[in-house]
Design a protein around this motif. Structure first.
Motif, PDB file in Angstrom:
ATOM      1  N   SER A   1       2.823  -4.724  -4.325  1.00 27.63           N
ATOM      2  CA  SER A   1       3.283  -3.846  -5.394  1.00 27.63           C
ATOM      3  C   SER A   1       4.449  -4.478  -6.135  1.00 27.63           C
ATOM      4  O   SER A   1       4.550  -4.405  -7.362  1.00 27.63           O
ATOM      5  CB  SER A   1       3.702  -2.482  -4.829  1.00 27.63           C
ATOM      6  N   TYR A   2       5.339  -5.112  -5.376  1.00 26.63           N
ATOM      7  CA  TYR A   2       6.484  -5.769  -5.999  1.00 26.63           C
ATOM      8  C   TYR A   2       6.034  -6.914  -6.899  1.00 26.63           C
ATOM      9  O   TYR A   2       6.593  -7.141  -7.980  1.00 26.63           O
ATOM     10  CB  TYR A   2       7.416  -6.310  -4.913  1.00 26.63           C
TER      11      TYR A   2
ATOM     12  N   PHE B   1       3.571  -3.067   0.075  1.00 23.94           N
ATOM     13  CA  PHE B   1       4.877  -3.072  -0.576  1.00 23.94           C
ATOM     14  C   PHE B   1       5.101  -4.391  -1.307  1.00 23.94           C
ATOM     15  O   PHE B   1       5.519  -4.417  -2.470  1.00 23.94           O
ATOM     16  CB  PHE B   1       5.968  -2.852   0.479  1.00 23.94           C
TER      17      PHE B   1
ATOM     18  N   SER C   1       3.994   3.529  -4.231  1.00 24.49           N
ATOM     19  CA  SER C   1       3.649   2.154  -4.581  1.00 24.49           C
ATOM     20  C   SER C   1       2.195   1.847  -4.269  1.00 24.49           C
ATOM     21  O   SER C   1       1.506   1.160  -5.037  1.00 24.49           O
ATOM     22  CB  SER C   1       4.567   1.176  -3.831  1.00 24.49           C
TER      23      SER C   1
ATOM     24  N   SER D   1       6.783   3.821  -0.325  1.00 25.03           N
ATOM     25  CA  SER D   1       5.567   3.136   0.115  1.00 25.03           C
ATOM     26  C   SER D   1       4.318   3.865  -0.355  1.00 25.03           C
ATOM     27  O   SER D   1       3.355   3.248  -0.828  1.00 25.03           O
ATOM     28  CB  SER D   1       5.563   3.014   1.650  1.00 25.03           C
TER      29      SER D   1
ATOM     30  N   ALA E   1       9.645  -0.926  -5.761  1.00 26.52           N
ATOM     31  CA  ALA E   1       9.828  -1.904  -4.690  1.00 26.52           C
ATOM     32  C   ALA E   1      11.097  -2.719  -4.897  1.00 26.52           C
ATOM     33  O   ALA E   1      11.860  -2.962  -3.953  1.00 26.52           O
ATOM     34  CB  ALA E   1       8.608  -2.822  -4.613  1.00 26.52           C
TER      35      ALA E   1
END
Length: 447
Positions: A26-27, A23, A153, A150, A297
């Motif tokens: 991905s952000y 997560f 992502s 989740s 995210a």
């Protein structure tokens, strides 16, 4: 969602360490290097790797402070919850207010980039259609729940990893036996003064917001006191090292940074030289996919910050409303999606300046919170505690302040009024600071 007999509905605890790390990464968008590579490499006169190194060091100290506070306050809310725990409701609110500047605008800047890239790839479809479509899809996925977010992502992150492997292969192949430029030259060679490198590092702080986003998942993570601190540090370290590797690949693919066609679009020069039209098209697809992962995210994170502030009464209680079926802060998610419409009218440079201001203020507050909570309030002053809870966060605080002073004037022209607006809102809600802002029940801090 579970239901607490005394507190009512609560968020589902379903995430483990791997999911929390994915997560956060991905952000951060590993491909975000390509967004600022031309700008930062020009500002630092070819020393972008040094700038990333400085930012990584500063963010590692700050990430440790986030890790320490996430153990003490394993709740959604990030810097808001940590500052509130250490300094009380007023400082907590202002920390959350400045952090909102980041989180509210991170989806906006991502929607803007998606619209620009997709409109360039498909000129027949207007820019605004891509923006509105992206907002609708992401908002729905956010409401459906953290498990869906989740999974999506993680899939989008995998596509970025595949692209980076192809980019690395084609870049190395493109030099045709030419010796690689020494990493030491990129890091320590002659060039600009340290102020220029720090100016580049200040810009790159945007790239590290993923570790902050992880802290907002505390109430949806199994064994949050163990998982969240580890995930915060891992995301910072993995992300930072990955950024430096990608930056180095950009340097060897296009070392003559003075000859960028356009510093804002230097990634296109790099792709064309490393792999021609194939790599350029693959880059567009992977980058847009990465943007979708990041905006999923970021919109999920800010919805949970609004949820935490609404639940504690520092924002209207409506923000704490959970969807009756999906058990997610759906009204907060819709609000964030609505704010994303600003992508239709704002510029990239303006949004970037605002995000930089808010992130460094929030990071500074978290570093200070560690010292206040552990050393002053809990009186943990043995040598080990002074190292962990005083010396390390003090270094992080100093580095954040140094980076903060390196920001552009535009960041302060807009950031300071935003902070003053937060003070005005706080003064109104507390009737001239005569009422104590709502505080967290200490018993609720235990997951």
């Amino acid at each position: 969602m579970k239901t607490d007999a005394t507190a009512g509905p609560v968020l589902n605890r379903v995430l483990g360490l791997p999911a929390a790390v994915r997560f956060g990464l991905s952000y951060m968008i590993p491909l975000t290097v390509f967004t600022t590579v031309g700008i930062v490499n020009t500002v630092t006169e070819g020393h972008i790797i040094s700038a990333y190194g400085i930012t990584l060091i500063a963010m590692l100290f700050t990430a440790l402070s986030y890790a320490f506070m996430s153990r003490a306050v394993p709740r959604a809310g990030s810097a808001y919850a940590y500052a509130k725990q250490s300094f009380g409701g007023n400082i907590g609110f202002l920390s959350g207010w400045t952090l909102l500047l980041d989180y509210l605008l991170m989806p906006t800047i991502t929607y803007l980039v998606i619209g620009l890239y997709m409109n360039a790839a498909f000129p027949g479809v207007p820019f605004w259609v891509w923006v509105l479509g992206s907002i609708a899809v992401v908002t729905v996925l956010t409401i459906l729940g953290i498990t869906v977010v989740s999974g999506v992502s993680s899939a989008l992150l995998l596509l970025q990893v595949v692209f980076l492997a192809v980019f690395a292969f084609l870049t190395v192949r493109s030099i045709n036996g030419t010796p690689l430029p020494p990493l030491t030259d990129a890091l320590f060679g002659t060039g600009p003064g340290i102020s220029h490198v720090f100016a580049g590092a200040a810009i790159l702080c945007l790239s590290f917001l993923g570790f902050d986003a992880v802290s907002t998942l505390a109430e949806e993570t199994v064994d949050a006191k163990m998982v969240i601190p580890k995930a915060i540090v891992l995301v910072t370290l993995i992300g930072g090292l990955l950024f430096m590797v990608i930056a180095y690949l950009c340097v060897i693919a296009f070392p003559d940074w003075q000859n960028y066609t356009d510093a804002d679009a230097a990634s296109l020069d790099i792709m064309a030289r490393a792999g021609g039209s194939f790599l350029t098209n693959f880059f567009t697809a992977a980058y847009v996919a990465g943007c979708f992962g990041a905006v999923l995210a970021s919109q999920t994170s800010v919805a949970r910050i609004l949820y935490a502030m609404g639940r504690d009464g520092t924002l209207p209680r409506h923000f704490a409303s959970l969807h009756p079926r999906f058990h997610t802060p759906w009204l907060s998610a819709i609000l964030v999606g609505t704010i994303g419409l600003l992508a239709l009218v704002l510029s990239l440079s303006l949004v970037s300046s605002l995000i930089s201001f808010g992130s460094l203020v929030a990071f500074t507050a978290v570093n200070a919170s560690v010292i206040k909570h552990y050393v002053i309030d809990q009186r943990r002053r043995d040598p080990r505690s002074l190292l962990l809870y005083f010396a390390l966060p003090l270094v992080g605080l100093t580095l954040c302040l140094w980076l903060w002073t390196s920001l552009s004037a535009d960041a302060f022209k807009i950031g300071i009024p935003w902070l003053l607006a937060g003070i005005a809102v706080l003064a109104f809600s507390t009737r001239g600071f005569r009422r104590t802002p709502p505080s967290l029940d200490q018993a609720e801090l235990v997951p």
